[in-house]
Design an enzyme around this catalytic site. Structure first.
Site, PDB file in Angstrom:
ATOM      1  N   PHE A  29      14.566  39.489  52.779  1.00  0.00           N
ATOM      2  CA  PHE A  29      15.635  38.858  53.580  1.00  0.00           C
ATOM      3  C   PHE A  29      15.358  38.570  55.097  1.00  0.00           C
ATOM      4  CE2 PHE A  29      19.699  40.505  56.075  1.00  0.00           C
ATOM      5  CZ  PHE A  29      19.985  39.376  56.382  1.00  0.00           C
ATOM      6  N   GLY A  83      11.462  41.467  47.316  1.00  0.00           N
ATOM      7  CA  GLY A  83      11.473  40.116  48.116  1.00  0.00           C
ATOM      8  C   GLY A  83      11.520  38.993  46.892  1.00  0.00           C
ATOM      9  N   ASP A 118       0.626  44.537  47.810  1.00  0.00           N
ATOM     10  CA  ASP A 118       1.294  45.833  48.167  1.00  0.00           C
ATOM     11  C   ASP A 118       0.707  46.320  49.208  1.00  0.00           C
ATOM     12  OD1 ASP A 118       2.645  48.272  48.418  1.00  0.00           O
ATOM     13  OD2 ASP A 118       2.513  48.681  46.304  1.00  0.00           O
ATOM     14  N   ASN A 145      -1.683  51.751  56.816  1.00  0.00           N
ATOM     15  CA  ASN A 145      -2.533  50.466  56.451  1.00  0.00           C
ATOM     16  C   ASN A 145      -2.331  49.335  57.737  1.00  0.00           C
ATOM     17  OD1 ASN A 145      -3.650  51.650  54.450  1.00  0.00           O
ATOM     18  ND2 ASN A 145      -2.217  50.739  52.834  1.00  0.00           N
ATOM     19  N   TYR A 153      14.459  57.070  52.371  1.00  0.00           N
ATOM     20  CA  TYR A 153      14.464  55.836  53.015  1.00  0.00           C
ATOM     21  C   TYR A 153      14.354  56.513  54.787  1.00  0.00           C
ATOM     22  CZ  TYR A 153      15.603  51.311  55.489  1.00  0.00           C
ATOM     23  OH  TYR A 153      16.078  50.091  56.275  1.00  0.00           O
TER      24      TYR A 153
END
Ligand code: UDP
Length: 323
Positions: free
Chosen positions: A12, A37, A57, A100, A146
């Site tokens: 989004f 997504g 990923d 990363n 989260y």
């Protein structure tokens, strides 16, 4: 031409950011593993020469050939339903994923902006929430995967900033809405509009007295654009301070859609924050930013987006995803 990597680019917010940076003349590389997504959000960009898509990923080693000026880390499940279903991926994208990105930024000498969240404040005991508030988070509750991933992400980002001198920016995003939200992500706005369009009753969790403050996506993108180009490394809240109860919000959606359905009440999910409103003094002072789009106008655009869906898509996409 400046080159920017946007993780979560098919999501989004990520897809709206791709649009904005394409419009500003950047070479945009969108990366997404497509778990939450959707390629439909960016399919209009595939024909452009200055757009690339990596189906990858970000929690696994990332390789991007060529120079990079900016990295926006927006990959993450972002709704309670999603991160309850994929808790480990949620933790990994906020920890391994940002590691990363920061490692890549070091090599490329790129500036990194990370998507943090009002969830770092948890169920807040300070209202409205300023950036100085440290939050009230239950690490082992359903939202913990989260909230703590995002908190870790902020800590990691600051560490790379102070220890390695990487240029970093942190945006704390409050509830945002607009076209391209997923009908099945469980968020209140697509839930209500989807229910109205399918002729179902609107489900209010709890008694509807909890509050949220909803920001239209174009306003958010403008705030992020300004923050990226500022020199401010500390977290900045971006959101719309116009606060409303979920009960009143349901009434607004009923009026907007003209549905003759009613509201029904369901159990309030555990650790659901009772109130949330951003203090945006910092964004005003540092970025000269404040939201411009009224809720009535933003909701109209969003409703038009969902109204254009075929009946089939409206029903199909409402089914909860199996990941
Ligand atoms: N909510 C609701 N009905 C729904 C979906 C959500 O009443 O069908 C409530 C939810 O309990 C929360 C608020 O709406 O209090 C916002 O939920 P959302 O998942 O959109 O965002 P968050 O809780 O992460 O702010």
């Amino acid at each position: 031409m400046k080159r920017i990597l946007i993780t979560g680019g098919a999501g989004f917010l990520g897809s709206h950011l791709c649009d904005r940076f394409i419009k500003e003349g950047y070479h945009v590389i969108a990366m997404d593993n497509l778990i939450t997504g959707d390629l439909r959000n960016i399919e209009h960009l595939f024909k452009l020469e200055n757009f690339e898509f990596y189906h990858h990923d970000v929690s696994k080693f990332i390789h991007v050939p060529g120079e990079l000026d900016y990295i926006l880390h927006f990959a993450s499940p972002a709704s309670p339903i999603d991160y309850l279903k994929i808790p480990i991926q949620t933790l990994k994208v906020g920890s391994l994923g940002i590691h990363n990105c920061l490692g890549l930024a070091r090599v490329k000498k790129a500036r990194v902006l990370i998507a943090s969240t009002s969830e770092v404040y948890g169920d807040p005991q300070v209202h409205p929430q300023t950036e100085e508030y440290w939050g009230h988070v239950n690490p082992v509750g359903p939202r913990g995967v989260y909230d703590e991933a995002k908190r870790f992400q902020e800590a990691m980002t600051m560490a790379y900033h102070t220890y390695h001198g990487v240029e970093t920016r942190i945006v704390r995003i409050f509830n945002t809405y607009g076209p391209r939200m997923r009908l099945n992500d469980g968020r209140v706005l697509p839930a209500f509009i989807g229910q109205a369009l399918r002729g179902e009753d609107l489900t209010i969790f709890g008694d509807g007295s909890q509050t949220r403050s909803f920001c239209y996506v174009d306003d958010l993108v403008e705030g992020i654009y300004r923050l990226l180009h500022s020199d401010h490394a500390q977290p900045v809240n971006i959101g719309n301070p116009n606060e409303i109860t979920i009960g009143d919000f349901a009434e607004e959606i009923i009026k907007l859609t003209g549905t003759d359905q009613k509201v029904i009440y369901k159990d309030l999910p555990k650790d659901d924050p009772k109130q949330r409103q951003p203090d945006i003094t910092k964004a005003k002072n540092i970025l000269g930013w404040e939201p411009k789009v009224d809720r009535s106008e933003g909701l109209k655009h969003t409703y038009e987006y969902f109204k254009a869906f075929s009946k089939e898509r409206l029903f199909d996409e409402a089914k909860h995803r199996e990941f």
